[in-house]
Design a protein around this motif. Sequence first.
Motif, mmCIF file in Angstrom:
data_model
loop_
_atom_site.group_PDB
_atom_site.id
_atom_site.type_symbol
_atom_site.label_atom_id
_atom_site.label_comp_id
_atom_site.label_asym_id
_atom_site.label_seq_id
_atom_site.Cartn_x
_atom_site.Cartn_y
_atom_site.Cartn_z
ATOM 1 N N PRO A 229 46.673 39.206 29.326
ATOM 2 C CA PRO A 229 45.920 40.467 29.271
ATOM 3 C C PRO A 229 44.777 40.774 28.292
ATOM 4 N N PHE A 230 44.478 41.505 27.764
ATOM 5 C CA PHE A 230 42.840 42.524 26.999
ATOM 6 C C PHE A 230 42.397 40.966 26.794
ATOM 7 N N ARG A 231 41.879 40.565 28.032
ATOM 8 C CA ARG A 231 40.515 38.784 28.404
ATOM 9 C C ARG A 231 39.574 39.397 28.064
ATOM 10 N N PRO A 232 38.852 40.281 27.752
ATOM 11 C CA PRO A 232 37.605 40.726 27.438
ATOM 12 C C PRO A 232 37.508 40.599 25.960
ATOM 13 N N SER A 233 38.861 41.342 24.893
ATOM 14 C CA SER A 233 38.608 41.431 23.765
ATOM 15 C C SER A 233 39.191 40.051 22.754
ATOM 16 N N LEU A 234 40.525 39.144 23.883
ATOM 17 C CA LEU A 234 40.645 38.120 23.798
ATOM 18 C C LEU A 234 39.353 37.229 23.432
ATOM 19 N N ARG A 235 38.503 37.630 23.945
ATOM 20 C CA ARG A 235 37.175 36.147 23.948
ATOM 21 C C ARG A 235 36.360 36.698 23.396
ATOM 22 N N PHE A 236 36.314 37.287 22.410
ATOM 23 C CA PHE A 236 35.378 37.983 21.116
ATOM 24 C C PHE A 236 36.439 37.337 20.197
ATOM 25 N N LEU A 237 37.396 37.534 20.193
ATOM 26 C CA LEU A 237 38.209 37.480 18.811
ATOM 27 C C LEU A 237 38.223 35.697 18.901
ATOM 28 N N TYR A 238 38.243 34.709 20.048
ATOM 29 C CA TYR A 238 38.376 34.018 20.072
ATOM 30 C C TYR A 238 36.847 32.724 19.502
ATOM 31 N N SER A 239 35.993 33.350 20.066
ATOM 32 C CA SER A 239 34.248 32.823 20.328
ATOM 33 C C SER A 239 34.381 33.033 18.886
ATOM 34 N N TYR A 240 34.457 34.500 18.641
ATOM 35 C CA TYR A 240 33.280 34.965 17.232
ATOM 36 C C TYR A 240 34.419 34.662 15.815
ATOM 37 N N VAL A 241 36.310 34.672 16.084
ATOM 38 C CA VAL A 241 36.825 33.906 14.629
ATOM 39 C C VAL A 241 37.193 32.151 14.614
ATOM 40 N N LEU A 242 38.158 32.372 16.491
ATOM 41 C CA LEU A 242 38.780 31.433 15.901
ATOM 42 C C LEU A 242 38.098 29.999 16.168
ATOM 43 N N LYS A 243 36.907 30.186 16.905
ATOM 44 C CA LYS A 243 35.862 29.085 16.970
ATOM 45 C C LYS A 243 34.374 28.985 16.260
ATOM 46 N N PHE A 244 34.767 30.375 14.894
ATOM 47 C CA PHE A 244 33.650 30.456 14.139
ATOM 48 C C PHE A 244 32.301 30.892 14.660
ATOM 49 N N GLY A 245 32.064 31.398 15.816
ATOM 50 C CA GLY A 245 30.868 32.069 15.844
ATOM 51 C C GLY A 245 30.461 33.196 14.624
ATOM 52 N N PHE A 246 31.095 33.584 13.936
ATOM 53 C CA PHE A 246 30.612 34.143 12.584
ATOM 54 C C PHE A 246 29.299 33.899 11.848
ATOM 55 N N LEU A 247 29.338 32.461 11.352
ATOM 56 C CA LEU A 247 28.704 31.538 11.154
ATOM 57 C C LEU A 247 28.005 30.974 11.975
ATOM 58 N N GLY A 252 24.915 34.792 16.340
ATOM 59 C CA GLY A 252 26.028 34.891 16.752
ATOM 60 C C GLY A 252 27.221 35.674 17.166
ATOM 61 N N PHE A 253 27.006 36.849 16.730
ATOM 62 C CA PHE A 253 27.804 38.031 16.679
ATOM 63 C C PHE A 253 27.749 38.817 18.141
ATOM 64 N N MET A 254 26.362 39.018 18.173
ATOM 65 C CA MET A 254 25.876 39.611 19.805
ATOM 66 C C MET A 254 26.513 38.829 20.894
ATOM 67 N N PHE A 255 25.805 36.866 20.637
ATOM 68 C CA PHE A 255 26.210 36.007 21.367
ATOM 69 C C PHE A 255 27.737 36.081 22.445
ATOM 70 N N CYS A 256 28.758 36.293 20.857
ATOM 71 C CA CYS A 256 29.988 36.681 20.868
ATOM 72 C C CYS A 256 30.302 37.691 21.917
ATOM 73 N N ARG A 257 29.431 39.006 21.039
ATOM 74 C CA ARG A 257 30.174 40.820 22.110
ATOM 75 C C ARG A 257 29.680 40.001 23.953
ATOM 76 N N LEU A 258 28.752 39.531 23.911
ATOM 77 C CA LEU A 258 28.155 39.094 25.294
ATOM 78 C C LEU A 258 28.983 38.236 26.120
ATOM 79 N N LEU A 259 29.282 37.397 25.511
ATOM 80 C CA LEU A 259 30.891 36.793 26.145
ATOM 81 C C LEU A 259 31.807 37.429 26.440
ATOM 82 N N ALA A 260 31.923 38.286 25.401
ATOM 83 C CA ALA A 260 33.199 39.993 26.411
ATOM 84 C C ALA A 260 33.185 40.189 27.192
#
Length: 282
Positions: A229-247, A252-260
């Motif tokens: 469930p909530f796949r767009p939000s989970l995709r953002f958290l996965y890419s930005y947090v778990l996969k260190f997109g914030f670095l 990186g923030f823009m890219f992860c938002r686009l992935l969501a």
Amino acid sequence: MISVLIPVRNEAANIVSCLDSVRWADEVVVVDSSSTDGTVELARQNGAMVVDFKWNGRLPKKKNWALENIRWRNEWLLILDADERITPELALEIQAELKDPLANGYFINRRFMFLGTWIRHCGYYPSWNLRLFRYRLGRYETVQTTDTTSGDNEVHEHVVFNGATGHLKNDMLHYAYPDIYTWMEKHNRYSNWEAEVEVRGDETGASGAGIGRNLSTRRKLRNWSRRMPFRPSLRFLYSYVLKFGFLDGRPGFMFCRLLATYEMLNVFKARELRQKWKNRVP
């Protein structure tokens, strides 16, 4: 020693730089799908052989068609998209490796460039793809879908390979997303394909067998994630947090938002497709 396959359609902005990066190869074939922007002329002016491809809307798509129908001069084939570049270091490594190859195919890592920046995280690096191999031993997955308007080229499909493989040390560069418009245009088309694969499920034949352990694992995780469930939000958290997109900073923030956003399109289009199939007349 080596042939190069470059599948294209309206790639005038990329084709010259792409060809410049493989001038060391002794055969370069551009397979074109009715380009209207001068791609064909530029390719010929820069020494490539151009072959026309007419897609029937089903199978085979462009790369598999080229593997089957072109009389390649060499047994070793490098497959390169027009927005990719072989660095001088990678070119030297390929030429040295093929003098005494230890495998029949080689995975090459890609650096995704977004808004002029290398995306080092977000789950996009490393990105291994089997791109250099003895062409008789590999074919792209035949993921059967209808004409989803996602294009006539294998983008999501990977090479199913019958032979020993290795990994090269140097990366290629992938200039897939020079601006937001390009990112949105491509992913709007790709989401059509994603939605149909999600709805059709195993009918596509996209099992992941034979594409390599890492890609097969990613395929299984992708199939599993479609039940979340909530796949767009989970995709953002996965890419930005778990996969260190914030670095990767602001890009990186823009890219992860686009992935969501891409994930949202996949979800909505899959739901729309299910409804269409439910309401269709038998």
